[in-house]
Scaffold this motif. Structure first.
Motif, mmCIF file in Angstrom:
data_model
loop_
_atom_site.group_PDB
_atom_site.id
_atom_site.type_symbol
_atom_site.label_atom_id
_atom_site.label_comp_id
_atom_site.label_asym_id
_atom_site.label_seq_id
_atom_site.Cartn_x
_atom_site.Cartn_y
_atom_site.Cartn_z
ATOM 1 N N VAL A 127 48.117 41.464 42.843
ATOM 2 C CA VAL A 127 47.149 42.142 41.985
ATOM 3 C C VAL A 127 47.803 43.288 41.224
ATOM 4 N N GLU A 128 47.124 43.758 40.182
ATOM 5 C CA GLU A 128 47.577 44.926 39.434
ATOM 6 C C GLU A 128 46.403 45.888 39.269
ATOM 7 N N ARG A 129 46.709 47.167 39.311
ATOM 8 C CA ARG A 129 45.674 48.184 39.186
ATOM 9 C C ARG A 129 45.279 48.341 37.722
ATOM 10 N N ILE A 130 43.988 48.296 37.440
ATOM 11 C CA ILE A 130 43.477 48.433 36.085
ATOM 12 C C ILE A 130 43.050 49.874 35.817
ATOM 13 N N GLU A 131 42.339 50.432 36.723
ATOM 14 C CA GLU A 131 41.911 51.820 36.675
ATOM 15 C C GLU A 131 41.474 52.198 38.086
ATOM 16 N N LYS A 132 41.081 53.432 38.269
ATOM 17 C CA LYS A 132 40.690 53.879 39.592
ATOM 18 C C LYS A 132 39.581 52.993 40.159
ATOM 19 N N GLY A 133 39.881 52.382 41.299
ATOM 20 C CA GLY A 133 38.887 51.561 41.982
ATOM 21 C C GLY A 133 38.790 50.129 41.507
ATOM 22 N N LYS A 134 39.593 49.741 40.501
ATOM 23 C CA LYS A 134 39.504 48.375 39.990
ATOM 24 C C LYS A 134 40.872 47.736 39.879
ATOM 25 N N TYR A 135 40.916 46.458 40.246
ATOM 26 C CA TYR A 135 42.148 45.675 40.198
ATOM 27 C C TYR A 135 41.878 44.344 39.498
ATOM 28 N N ALA A 136 42.965 43.697 39.112
ATOM 29 C CA ALA A 136 42.874 42.357 38.531
ATOM 30 C C ALA A 136 43.952 41.480 39.143
ATOM 31 N N VAL A 137 43.692 40.190 39.189
ATOM 32 C CA VAL A 137 44.709 39.252 39.653
ATOM 33 C C VAL A 137 45.881 39.318 38.677
ATOM 34 N N LYS A 138 47.064 39.465 39.194
ATOM 35 C CA LYS A 138 48.253 39.640 38.349
ATOM 36 C C LYS A 138 48.431 38.454 37.399
ATOM 37 N N ASP A 139 48.895 38.776 36.198
ATOM 38 C CA ASP A 139 49.163 37.797 35.133
ATOM 39 C C ASP A 139 47.889 37.200 34.526
ATOM 40 N N THR A 140 46.740 37.796 34.834
ATOM 41 C CA THR A 140 45.505 37.366 34.174
ATOM 42 C C THR A 140 45.591 37.695 32.692
ATOM 43 N N ASP A 141 45.084 36.802 31.842
ATOM 44 C CA ASP A 141 45.092 37.016 30.397
ATOM 45 C C ASP A 141 44.432 38.336 30.043
ATOM 46 N N ILE A 142 45.039 39.067 29.119
ATOM 47 C CA ILE A 142 44.553 40.392 28.762
ATOM 48 C C ILE A 142 43.125 40.350 28.220
ATOM 49 N N TYR A 143 42.767 39.282 27.514
ATOM 50 C CA TYR A 143 41.396 39.161 27.001
ATOM 51 C C TYR A 143 40.392 39.076 28.147
ATOM 52 N N ARG A 144 40.736 38.339 29.176
ATOM 53 C CA ARG A 144 39.829 38.218 30.322
ATOM 54 C C ARG A 144 39.689 39.547 31.039
ATOM 55 N N ILE A 145 40.790 40.254 31.175
ATOM 56 C CA ILE A 145 40.726 41.557 31.838
ATOM 57 C C ILE A 145 39.859 42.513 31.034
ATOM 58 N N ALA A 146 40.142 42.646 29.755
ATOM 59 C CA ALA A 146 39.443 43.625 28.918
ATOM 60 C C ALA A 146 37.936 43.402 28.903
ATOM 61 N N SER A 147 37.512 42.146 28.883
ATOM 62 C CA SER A 147 36.079 41.862 28.771
ATOM 63 C C SER A 147 35.359 41.828 30.115
ATOM 64 N N ASN A 148 36.079 42.097 31.196
ATOM 65 C CA ASN A 148 35.456 42.070 32.519
ATOM 66 C C ASN A 148 35.539 43.401 33.260
ATOM 67 N N ILE A 149 35.964 44.451 32.569
ATOM 68 C CA ILE A 149 36.050 45.760 33.214
ATOM 69 C C ILE A 149 34.681 46.406 33.335
ATOM 70 N N VAL A 150 33.911 46.334 32.251
ATOM 71 C CA VAL A 150 32.554 46.888 32.214
ATOM 72 C C VAL A 150 31.575 45.740 32.015
ATOM 73 N N PHE A 151 30.474 45.788 32.723
ATOM 74 C CA PHE A 151 29.458 44.732 32.572
ATOM 75 C C PHE A 151 28.120 45.365 32.190
ATOM 76 N N PRO A 152 27.465 44.823 31.149
ATOM 77 C CA PRO A 152 27.940 43.747 30.265
ATOM 78 C C PRO A 152 28.808 44.331 29.134
#
Length: 229
Positions: free
Chosen positions: A44-69
């Motif tokens: 995993v990689e740290r995105i911001e405080k308290g949030k992580y993403a699976v490493k090598d996830t496409d940047i578009y998927r990460i960016a659009s899934n940080i805040v919902f909606p």
């Protein structure tokens, strides 16, 4: 349950971005403990405080899934649909909430632009990427004044030539934005692409609207636009 099993669950649930609380709940441990073991996990990689993403996830998927909606729009959206050919380093995310800009992987900036609830519509899910539809994308660009108008007019030309744009839906969405200023801008850039939008004339803003980044100076009396370099 082990931490890697919890990460596998997030992958199966199609949740590329997850919080410490999500993992803590699955493994039955405290958030402090979960935070420690996540920080040491190489999957995993740290995105911001308290949030992580699976490493090598496409940047578009990460960016659009940080805040919902939320959904991606503006230049990153134009690039996603192949309407511009640029190396995108800034990803603009439209959301209902305010959120600070973050940088990931040392070079990608993700900015969050808040919008009112009545203008938060017209986005789709494409393989886990929440992104503005092409019609809403152009309206967002006009609303947030990004990118420059030369780029926007050329992008619109590509969308029209490749038959990617539903002009009827564009008109419906434009009226739904309830912004006469957007109508002026939209009518102007459409007519620069030889698309007649006289049916929108009665919804124009009564005063002249100034736009920048057009490449030259002048005035369009029909759509009440004053343009500048």
């Amino acid at each position: 349950m082990k931490i890697n099993d919890a990460i596998d669950i997030m992958i199966r649930l199609n949740k590329p971005v997850f919080s410490i609380y999500d993992i803590a709940k699955i493994i039955g441990k405290s958030t402090a403990y979960t935070s420690l073991i996540l920080s040491k996990n190489n999957r995993v990689e740290r995105i911001e405080k308290g949030k992580y993403a699976v490493k090598d996830t496409d940047i578009y998927r990460i960016a659009s899934n940080i805040v919902f909606p939320s959904y991606i729009s503006l230049q990153a959206g134009l690039q996603f649909y192949g309407l511009i050919d640029q190396n995108i380093l800034k990803f603009s995310v439209v959301s209902l909430k305010r959120h600070r800009q973050i940088t990931i992987r040392e070079k990608f900036r993700i900015e969050f632009l808040s919008i009112s609830k009545n203008r938060f519509f017209g986005y789709v899910n494409k393989d886990g990427v929440y992104i503005a539809s092409i019609e809403k994308l152009f309206l967002d660009c006009l609303y947030f004044n990004q990118p420059d108008f030369e780029t926007l007019i050329e992008s619109l030309r590509v969308a029209i030539d490749e038959k990617l744009l539903d002009l009827d839906m564009l008109k419906i969405y434009a009226l739904k934005m309830k912004s006469p200023v957007i109508i002026n801008k939209l009518g102007f850039i459409l007519e620069k692409n030889e698309v007649n939008m006289d049916s929108l004339l009665k919804y124009r803003y009564k005063n002249y609207v100034k736009i920048n980044g057009f490449g030259r100076t002048g005035k369009d009396e029909k759509w009440r636009i004053i343009y500048d370099r």
